[in-house]
Scaffold this motif. Sequence first.
Motif, mmCIF file in Angstrom:
data_model
loop_
_atom_site.group_PDB
_atom_site.id
_atom_site.type_symbol
_atom_site.label_atom_id
_atom_site.label_comp_id
_atom_site.label_asym_id
_atom_site.label_seq_id
_atom_site.Cartn_x
_atom_site.Cartn_y
_atom_site.Cartn_z
ATOM 1 N N ARG A 76 -1.178 4.439 9.929
ATOM 2 C CA ARG A 76 -2.455 4.075 9.276
ATOM 3 C C ARG A 76 -2.197 3.260 8.021
ATOM 4 N NH1 ARG A 76 -6.442 9.330 10.125
ATOM 5 N NH2 ARG A 76 -5.873 9.652 12.301
ATOM 6 N N CYS A 77 -1.124 3.594 7.324
ATOM 7 C CA CYS A 77 -0.775 2.858 6.097
ATOM 8 C C CYS A 77 -0.493 1.397 6.433
ATOM 9 C CB CYS A 77 0.452 3.526 5.462
ATOM 10 S SG CYS A 77 0.955 2.802 3.906
ATOM 11 N N LEU A 130 0.856 -1.191 0.000
ATOM 12 C CA LEU A 130 0.000 0.000 0.000
ATOM 13 C C LEU A 130 0.889 1.236 0.000
ATOM 14 C CD1 LEU A 130 -2.853 1.243 0.199
ATOM 15 C CD2 LEU A 130 -2.609 1.171 2.690
ATOM 16 N N LYS A 131 0.620 2.129 -0.942
ATOM 17 C CA LYS A 131 1.455 3.337 -1.096
ATOM 18 C C LYS A 131 0.568 4.573 -0.987
ATOM 19 C CE LYS A 131 4.440 5.523 -4.601
ATOM 20 N NZ LYS A 131 5.161 5.331 -5.884
ATOM 21 N N LEU A 132 0.911 5.475 -0.079
ATOM 22 C CA LEU A 132 0.171 6.725 0.082
ATOM 23 C C LEU A 132 1.049 7.870 -0.421
ATOM 24 C CD1 LEU A 132 -1.275 6.139 3.672
ATOM 25 C CD2 LEU A 132 -2.247 5.490 1.451
ATOM 26 N N LEU A 189 0.556 8.948 9.450
ATOM 27 C CA LEU A 189 0.232 8.437 8.111
ATOM 28 C C LEU A 189 0.802 7.028 7.922
ATOM 29 C CD1 LEU A 189 -1.114 9.557 5.431
ATOM 30 C CD2 LEU A 189 1.230 9.910 4.625
ATOM 31 N N ALA A 190 2.044 6.844 8.343
ATOM 32 C CA ALA A 190 2.682 5.534 8.186
ATOM 33 C C ALA A 190 1.998 4.481 9.064
ATOM 34 C CB ALA A 190 4.165 5.624 8.531
ATOM 35 N N SER A 232 4.610 4.075 2.747
ATOM 36 C CA SER A 232 4.127 2.850 2.109
ATOM 37 C C SER A 232 4.416 1.678 3.040
ATOM 38 C CB SER A 232 4.771 2.639 0.739
ATOM 39 O OG SER A 232 6.121 2.277 0.873
ATOM 40 N N ALA A 267 6.361 7.801 -2.647
ATOM 41 C CA ALA A 267 5.567 7.523 -1.440
ATOM 42 C C ALA A 267 5.845 8.556 -0.347
ATOM 43 C CB ALA A 267 5.917 6.131 -0.921
ATOM 44 N N HIS A 311 -3.683 -0.479 7.611
ATOM 45 C CA HIS A 311 -4.577 -0.780 6.491
ATOM 46 C C HIS A 311 -3.983 -1.856 5.581
ATOM 47 C CE1 HIS A 311 -8.136 -0.003 4.217
ATOM 48 N NE2 HIS A 311 -7.454 0.275 3.128
ATOM 49 N N ALA A 312 -2.662 -1.799 5.371
ATOM 50 C CA ALA A 312 -2.018 -2.821 4.529
ATOM 51 C C ALA A 312 -2.195 -4.204 5.152
ATOM 52 C CB ALA A 312 -0.539 -2.501 4.349
#
Length: 333
Positions: free
Chosen positions: A321-322, A235-237, A318-319, A249, A246, A325-326
């Motif tokens: 949550r990333c 997963l990449k944000l 952010l990381a 990610s 990224a 979620h991943a």
Amino acid sequence: MHTFEFLRPADPATAVATAAQAKTAQQGADVRFVAGGTTLLDLMKLNVETPARLLDINRLPLDKIEATPDGGLKIGATVRNSDLAHHASVERDYAVLSQALLSGATAQLRNMATTAGNLLQRTRCMYFRDTAMPCNKREPGSGCPAITGSNRTLAVLGTSEHCIATNPSDMCVAMAALEATIHVQGAKGARAIPIGDFHLLPGDTPNRETVLEPGDLITHVTLPPPVAGSKQAYLKLRDRASYEFALASAAVVITIAGGNVARARIALGGVGTKPWRSPEAEAVLDGQPANEANFRKAAEAALRDAKPQSENAFKIELAKRCLTHALQLAATA
Ligand SMILES: Cc1cc2nc3c(=O)[nH]c(=O)nc-3n(C[C@H](O)[C@H](O)[C@H](O)COP(=O)(O)OP(=O)(O)OC[C@H]3O[C@@H](n4cnc5c(N)ncnc54)[C@H](O)[C@@H]3O)c2cc1C
Ligand code: SF4
């Protein structure tokens, strides 16, 4: 204008012998291999790289993807990112790698970019790419303007007082989670380097990014046999949906048995000074129920040592949550 000699070595041994004459294989190298050229030629146009000799390795026999006797995969150094991403074995057994590659750059760039070139791509820190500015990575001892300047996209893990640049690769993050090995042919023979030992933390020598020595030619990368029943996700944000690096990610390879995590391999991108494997997150998940609460605990552990700069504290949440979620994506894949 910078001038250079362009050579096409006939075989890997000649390429290695010629490159071994270089003073360094790190920043400032006077001899460079060129593969897809999508990193190197950009940096030469900016005068960040000024090699006297370029060795074109595209004709060397390093462009195959093959099964290994133990059931793993051998990926040649000049295999293009697009060919690797769409290879049947990679799509089936190493989906995290295929997803990471396809999240990078653009179709045109992926058609040129190679496996070895991707391993050695350079940071996108704006000061590194601007020769009018000081930069410890480009000119050791000149300073790091990013620490007090523009650092929104830079690292929060593995930084030093000398450099806070992010490693920008997506492919390397997936390879870290897959526990890849980098194979090098050098002036003193061949050696195999686990990907976790290949890139260096900046410390007080940010100009030195990998363990490579003059003459070292990456010949191929191997992946261990796929883990039966593993679930994978990358997963990449980022600031926009394509053609962007990224901000954070996560690459995840997990095996779930009876609702519990039996095995987890986790790496982060966009937040570290090198592709960031997280044994801390893996340890939190080991044997625990595969649920959101534990995924979040793993993410907290992965970012526990994060150090924000003036503009990038947002990356820490952010990381987290990333990664959370991943893990959910992988668990439900
Ligand atoms: C506009 C743009 C957007 C991008 N977006 C992304 C992105 O979102 N995600 C991402 O991960 N990447 C991105 N990239 C980076 C891209 O993935 C890299 O430029 C590419 O992978 C480098 O591969 P190459 O073969 O072109 O390397 P080259 O430019 O040919 O080489 C890069 C370095 O590797 C060395 N080298 C090459 N082969 C060998 C070898 N066999 N042995 C030893 N040294 C070797 C060269 O000497 C050079 O120092 C982007 C690039 C551009 C230009
Ligand atoms: S973060 Fe690293 S690459 Fe960027 S300016 Fe500082 S020393 Fe240079």
